[in-house]
Design a protein around this motif. Structure first.
Motif, PDB file in Angstrom:
ATOM      1  N   SER A  33       0.827  -1.214   0.000  1.00 34.26           N
ATOM      2  CA  SER A  33       0.000   0.000   0.000  1.00 34.26           C
ATOM      3  C   SER A  33       0.859   1.261   0.000  1.00 34.26           C
ATOM      4  N   SER A  34       2.081   1.173   0.507  1.00 35.19           N
ATOM      5  CA  SER A  34       2.943   2.354   0.548  1.00 35.19           C
ATOM      6  C   SER A  34       3.543   2.677  -0.821  1.00 35.19           C
ATOM      7  N   ILE A  35       3.574   1.715  -1.746  1.00 34.02           N
ATOM      8  CA  ILE A  35       4.165   2.000  -3.057  1.00 34.02           C
ATOM      9  C   ILE A  35       3.125   2.173  -4.162  1.00 34.02           C
ATOM     10  N   SER A  46      -9.029  -3.989  -1.568  1.00 33.97           N
ATOM     11  CA  SER A  46      -8.822  -2.734  -2.295  1.00 33.97           C
ATOM     12  C   SER A  46      -7.344  -2.525  -2.631  1.00 33.97           C
ATOM     13  N   VAL A  47      -6.472  -2.822  -1.667  1.00 32.90           N
ATOM     14  CA  VAL A  47      -5.035  -2.681  -1.911  1.00 32.90           C
ATOM     15  C   VAL A  47      -4.612  -3.583  -3.065  1.00 32.90           C
ATOM     16  N   LEU A  48      -5.056  -4.835  -3.049  1.00 30.58           N
ATOM     17  CA  LEU A  48      -4.711  -5.763  -4.134  1.00 30.58           C
ATOM     18  C   LEU A  48      -5.286  -5.291  -5.469  1.00 30.58           C
ATOM     19  N   GLY A  49      -6.518  -4.875  -5.476  1.00 33.53           N
ATOM     20  CA  GLY A  49      -7.153  -4.408  -6.710  1.00 33.53           C
ATOM     21  C   GLY A  49      -6.442  -3.200  -7.290  1.00 33.53           C
ATOM     22  N   ASP A  50      -6.143  -2.221  -6.435  1.00 32.36           N
ATOM     23  CA  ASP A  50      -5.444  -1.021  -6.907  1.00 32.36           C
ATOM     24  C   ASP A  50      -4.013  -1.350  -7.336  1.00 32.36           C
ATOM     25  N   ALA A  51      -3.375  -2.294  -6.653  1.00 32.99           N
ATOM     26  CA  ALA A  51      -2.021  -2.693  -7.035  1.00 32.99           C
ATOM     27  C   ALA A  51      -2.035  -3.342  -8.423  1.00 32.99           C
ATOM     28  N   ILE A  52      -3.038  -4.143  -8.694  1.00 31.44           N
ATOM     29  CA  ILE A  52      -3.168  -4.775 -10.015  1.00 31.44           C
ATOM     30  C   ILE A  52      -3.359  -3.708 -11.085  1.00 31.44           C
ATOM     31  N   VAL A  55      -0.004  -1.879 -11.635  1.00 33.55           N
ATOM     32  CA  VAL A  55       0.964  -2.691 -12.382  1.00 33.55           C
ATOM     33  C   VAL A  55       0.588  -2.714 -13.866  1.00 33.55           C
ATOM     34  N   LYS A  56      -0.708  -2.841 -14.165  1.00 37.72           N
ATOM     35  CA  LYS A  56      -1.154  -2.810 -15.558  1.00 37.72           C
ATOM     36  C   LYS A  56      -0.841  -1.451 -16.184  1.00 37.72           C
ATOM     37  N   HIS A  57      -1.056  -0.376 -15.420  1.00 43.50           N
ATOM     38  CA  HIS A  57      -0.740   0.973 -15.901  1.00 43.50           C
ATOM     39  C   HIS A  57       0.758   1.088 -16.211  1.00 43.50           C
ATOM     40  N   LEU A  58       1.587   0.563 -15.325  1.00 44.51           N
ATOM     41  CA  LEU A  58       3.041   0.610 -15.540  1.00 44.51           C
ATOM     42  C   LEU A  58       3.444  -0.214 -16.761  1.00 44.51           C
TER      43      LEU A  58
END
Length: 162
Positions: A33-35, A46-52, A55-58
């Motif tokens: 969540s910090s990165i 939510s953290v997992l969903g937003d992280a996914i 990563v897709k955006h990157l």
């Protein structure tokens, strides 16, 4: 003894191991969540969903940058063997083709690299640099290396000026 029956010490070890596992997972979620920028909610889903999503955006950004890099590759290469550098006197204009310089030019967007392999002559570098600047190129770097007893390798990196 049945497999479902555990000794009290074995059950206690299992509880401690499970607690450590959950703590480790929680720490990893906090680190994740910090990165991930712009998190609205801090629950694990939510953290997992937003992280996914991040990563897709990157990954998409990497594709765009790779495409830009491919476009920035060298756009043109010119190799000239028969070119006459302007001299102070044109008395040598009928000289042997072997005395003429080899010139290679590469261009990428505003950058230009010129390599010249020519005969050593007094003032040849000054003439070359003057000629390059007359082409509306701003010299960024130049190097001159002797090659053998009678030739020079001149490399010039320049940028197109507006």
């Amino acid at each position: 003894m049945a497999a479902a029956t555990r000794s009290p010490s074995h059950a206690q070890d299992h509880i401690l191991a499970e607690r450590k596992r959950r703590e480790k997972l929680s720490q990893r979620f906090i680190a994740l969540s910090s990165i991930v920028p712009g998190l609205k909610k801090m629950d694990k889903a939510s953290v997992l969903g937003d992280a996914i999503k991040y990563v897709k955006h990157l990954q998409e950004k990497i594709k765009q940058l790779e495409e830009q890099t491919k476009k920035r590759t060298v756009e043109s290469v010119v190799l000239v063997k028969r070119y006459h550098l302007p001299a102070d006197d044109d008395s040598n204009s009928s000289s042997n083709d072997d005395d003429l310089p080899e010139i290679e030019a590469r261009a990428s967007e505003r950058d230009v690299m010129i390599r010249i392999h020519c005969e050593k002559q007094p003032g040849v570098l000054a003439k070359v640099l003057t000629e390059v600047e007359s082409l509306h190129l701003s010299i960024v770097n130049s190097s001159v290396m002797p090659f053998g007893n009678s030739t020079l390798d001149i490399t010039i990196v320049a940028q197109v000026t507006n």
